[in-house]
Design a protein around this motif. Structure first.
Motif, PDB file in Angstrom:
ATOM      1  N   GLN A  98      47.462  47.381  48.013  1.00  0.00           N
ATOM      2  CA  GLN A  98      46.681  48.659  47.454  1.00  0.00           C
ATOM      3  C   GLN A  98      47.472  49.606  46.567  1.00  0.00           C
ATOM      4  O   GLN A  98      48.501  50.075  47.073  1.00  0.00           O
ATOM      5  CB  GLN A  98      46.142  49.390  48.887  1.00  0.00           C
ATOM      6  CG  GLN A  98      45.237  50.544  48.542  1.00  0.00           C
ATOM      7  CD  GLN A  98      44.899  51.313  49.766  1.00  0.00           C
ATOM      8  OE1 GLN A  98      45.479  51.100  51.044  1.00  0.00           O
ATOM      9  NE2 GLN A  98      44.027  52.307  49.515  1.00  0.00           N
ATOM     10  N   THR A  99      46.903  49.789  45.578  1.00  0.00           N
ATOM     11  CA  THR A  99      47.417  50.926  44.610  1.00  0.00           C
ATOM     12  C   THR A  99      46.467  52.029  44.580  1.00  0.00           C
ATOM     13  O   THR A  99      45.307  52.056  44.496  1.00  0.00           O
ATOM     14  CB  THR A  99      47.277  50.297  43.179  1.00  0.00           C
ATOM     15  OG1 THR A  99      46.149  49.776  42.669  1.00  0.00           O
ATOM     16  CG2 THR A  99      48.280  49.107  43.007  1.00  0.00           C
ATOM     17  N   LYS A 100      47.195  53.271  44.848  1.00  0.00           N
ATOM     18  CA  LYS A 100      46.406  54.496  44.801  1.00  0.00           C
ATOM     19  C   LYS A 100      46.718  55.345  43.657  1.00  0.00           C
ATOM     20  O   LYS A 100      47.532  55.118  43.056  1.00  0.00           O
ATOM     21  CB  LYS A 100      47.003  55.206  46.127  1.00  0.00           C
ATOM     22  CG  LYS A 100      46.624  54.486  47.410  1.00  0.00           C
ATOM     23  CD  LYS A 100      46.946  55.334  48.636  1.00  0.00           C
ATOM     24  CE  LYS A 100      46.644  54.436  49.916  1.00  0.00           C
ATOM     25  NZ  LYS A 100      47.098  55.617  51.181  1.00  0.00           N
TER      26      LYS A 100
ATOM     27  N   ASN B 120      54.251  49.097  49.907  1.00  0.00           N
ATOM     28  CA  ASN B 120      52.843  48.878  50.035  1.00  0.00           C
ATOM     29  C   ASN B 120      52.433  49.877  51.009  1.00  0.00           C
ATOM     30  O   ASN B 120      52.778  49.771  52.236  1.00  0.00           O
ATOM     31  CB  ASN B 120      52.556  47.374  50.385  1.00  0.00           C
ATOM     32  CG  ASN B 120      51.227  47.170  50.308  1.00  0.00           C
ATOM     33  OD1 ASN B 120      50.395  47.838  49.722  1.00  0.00           O
ATOM     34  ND2 ASN B 120      50.757  46.205  51.140  1.00  0.00           N
ATOM     35  N   PRO B 121      51.433  50.554  50.911  1.00  0.00           N
ATOM     36  CA  PRO B 121      50.594  50.944  49.501  1.00  0.00           C
ATOM     37  C   PRO B 121      51.417  51.850  48.584  1.00  0.00           C
ATOM     38  O   PRO B 121      52.904  52.153  48.767  1.00  0.00           O
ATOM     39  CB  PRO B 121      49.331  51.858  49.853  1.00  0.00           C
ATOM     40  CG  PRO B 121      49.858  52.615  51.028  1.00  0.00           C
ATOM     41  CD  PRO B 121      50.826  51.508  51.828  1.00  0.00           C
TER      42      PRO B 121
ATOM     43  N   GLY C  30      42.877  50.194  43.111  1.00  0.00           N
ATOM     44  CA  GLY C  30      42.210  49.173  43.971  1.00  0.00           C
ATOM     45  C   GLY C  30      42.976  48.521  45.194  1.00  0.00           C
ATOM     46  O   GLY C  30      44.246  48.685  45.178  1.00  0.00           O
ATOM     47  N   THR C  31      42.260  47.315  45.365  1.00  0.00           N
ATOM     48  CA  THR C  31      42.964  46.542  46.482  1.00  0.00           C
ATOM     49  C   THR C  31      42.910  45.212  45.914  1.00  0.00           C
ATOM     50  O   THR C  31      41.963  44.702  45.390  1.00  0.00           O
ATOM     51  CB  THR C  31      42.136  46.684  47.858  1.00  0.00           C
ATOM     52  OG1 THR C  31      41.673  47.928  48.265  1.00  0.00           O
ATOM     53  CG2 THR C  31      42.694  45.751  48.885  1.00  0.00           C
ATOM     54  N   TRP C  32      44.178  44.479  46.131  1.00  0.00           N
ATOM     55  CA  TRP C  32      44.269  43.243  45.332  1.00  0.00           C
ATOM     56  C   TRP C  32      44.833  42.110  46.493  1.00  0.00           C
ATOM     57  O   TRP C  32      45.663  42.577  47.198  1.00  0.00           O
ATOM     58  CB  TRP C  32      45.435  43.514  44.173  1.00  0.00           C
ATOM     59  CG  TRP C  32      45.091  44.679  43.493  1.00  0.00           C
ATOM     60  CD1 TRP C  32      45.763  45.924  43.545  1.00  0.00           C
ATOM     61  CD2 TRP C  32      44.028  44.779  42.533  1.00  0.00           C
ATOM     62  NE1 TRP C  32      45.212  46.856  42.676  1.00  0.00           N
ATOM     63  CE2 TRP C  32      44.265  46.156  41.983  1.00  0.00           C
ATOM     64  CE3 TRP C  32      43.132  44.113  41.631  1.00  0.00           C
ATOM     65  CZ2 TRP C  32      43.490  46.900  41.072  1.00  0.00           C
ATOM     66  CZ3 TRP C  32      42.464  44.538  40.684  1.00  0.00           C
ATOM     67  CH2 TRP C  32      42.671  45.950  40.345  1.00  0.00           C
TER      68      TRP C  32
ATOM     69  N   THR D 270      47.130  41.666  51.315  1.00  0.00           N
ATOM     70  CA  THR D 270      46.755  42.324  50.221  1.00  0.00           C
ATOM     71  C   THR D 270      47.346  43.498  49.749  1.00  0.00           C
ATOM     72  O   THR D 270      48.608  43.767  50.577  1.00  0.00           O
ATOM     73  CB  THR D 270      45.365  42.966  50.482  1.00  0.00           C
ATOM     74  OG1 THR D 270      45.500  43.987  51.636  1.00  0.00           O
ATOM     75  CG2 THR D 270      44.178  42.143  50.945  1.00  0.00           C
TER      76      THR D 270
ATOM     77  N   SER E  10      40.758  41.879  45.353  1.00  0.00           N
ATOM     78  CA  SER E  10      40.690  41.284  46.634  1.00  0.00           C
ATOM     79  C   SER E  10      39.507  40.683  47.100  1.00  0.00           C
ATOM     80  O   SER E  10      39.457  39.871  47.918  1.00  0.00           O
ATOM     81  CB  SER E  10      40.790  42.463  47.713  1.00  0.00           C
ATOM     82  OG  SER E  10      39.908  43.320  47.728  1.00  0.00           O
TER      83      SER E  10
END
Length: 328
Positions: A225-227, A73-74, A148-150, A223, A102
């Motif tokens: 975060q996927t980039k 993560n990320p 996004g952010t989850w 949280t 999120s």
């Protein structure tokens, strides 16, 4: 055989009961049972034990979530990751987790496209990975195909949820639904015409088959975060002319790969093969690594050439730590 009068039996039972008033645990309960058995009727004794069972069930502790970590993560969209939930009173075999945006409230949102990509797929995921225990869920094999952010939401499979509902604050923190064993959690949808009709879907009191049961966790617990590339709009090429294909985003890298496919192909459908479209010139096809001029914010492939007019999609793969991008 010694004969004891009823009055003497009651007196002795009372004396034994008084001697066990300070007893605790199983010994105390057994002592009281012996003393009360001398003076209570069978029907009263049955009621006593029913009451004891009800009390034990009612005070059973509920699962709690302290914090959530994700590894790595990320990470890049499509990369495999694991989720660790730290708290108490978990059941690693039956408790489940689910990702939501999120900003969403746990118990109200569906998961993003990925693996799992639905509530029912979330039920199939396992949280009994290495070092899992009553205080830790270790959930492996997750993917998210969207940038996004989850937040991570947790389902306590045997928690009884009331119908009073929950709420969230402006940070997206989810509040637990109230426990109420006299009500049923339900969702109602009302349509109005000449008559009013209400359709109610009943949410079971146990299990993790509905998003409404994933009420623990939320933004404040951690949280993910996927980039990857952001939406680049429509990229125009002239038939037969070489041009650059540029994708902007965040967290881009040398393991990134792309495939140009038919417009009808769903890039996030892992069951559908995605070979490079035949309209792309074989010598210019951007099958391999991006150009050296690329960086963390830009993927660049030069000298890309199309031979047939039409609309096409660009499917992107981040490769991740293992560099595993295939035409599937």
């Amino acid at each position: 055989e010694r004969v004891v009068s009823p009055a003497a039996a009651v007196a002795r039972a009372g004396a034994y009961s008084r001697s066990c008033l300070m007893c605790s645990g199983t010994a105390g309960l057994l002592g009281r049972w012996r003393s009360w058995s001398a003076i209570l009727s069978p029907a009263m004794l049955f009621a006593f034990f029913v009451l004891q069972v009800v009390v034990v069930v009612a005070i059973e502790p509920k699962a709690t979530v302290d914090y959530v970590t994700v590894s790595p993560n990320p990470l890049k969209a499509g990369e495999v990751f694991s989720i660790t939930v730290v708290g108490s009173t978990f059941d690693p075999v039956n408790d489940k987790v689910m990702l939501v945006p999120s900003v969403a409230t746990c118990g109200t949102a569906n998961p993003p496209k990925g693996a799992p990509g639905s509530v029912m797929e979330s039920v199939q995921m396992r949280c009994d990975g290495p070092n899992s225990a009553a205080g830790k869920l270790v959930c492996e094999g997750f993917r998210v195909y969207t940038v996004g952010t989850w937040a991570v939401c947790v389902c306590d499979h045997d928690r009884i949820l009331g119908s009073s509902g929950g709420s969230s604050d402006e940070t997206g923190n989810s509040n637990e639904l109230e426990e109420d064993d006299n009500s049923t959690l339900a969702i109602s949808t009302t349509t109005t015409s000449r008559t009013s009709t209400t359709t109610t879907s009943v949410i079971p009191q146990v299990g993790c088959d509905f998003k409404e049961r994933y009420v623990l966790g939320g933004f404040s617990k951690g949280t993910l975060q996927t980039k990857g590339p952001r939406w680049s709009g429509t990229i125009e090429f002239r038939v037969g002319a070489s041009d650059e294909l540029l994708l902007g985003g965040e967290g881009l890298g040398s393991s990134d790969r792309i495939r140009i496919v038919e417009e009808s192909v769903q890039c996030d459908d892992t069951t559908q093969p995605k070979p490079m479209h035949t309209t792309v010139d074989v010598d210019s096809a951007p099958i391999g690594p991006r150009d050296a001029a690329s960086n963390e914010w830009l993927d660049r492939w030069s000298d890309v050439k199309f031979w047939t007019p039409g609309a096409y999609q660009v499917c992107w793969c981040g490769g991740g730590a293992d560099g595993g991008c295939t035409d599937a």
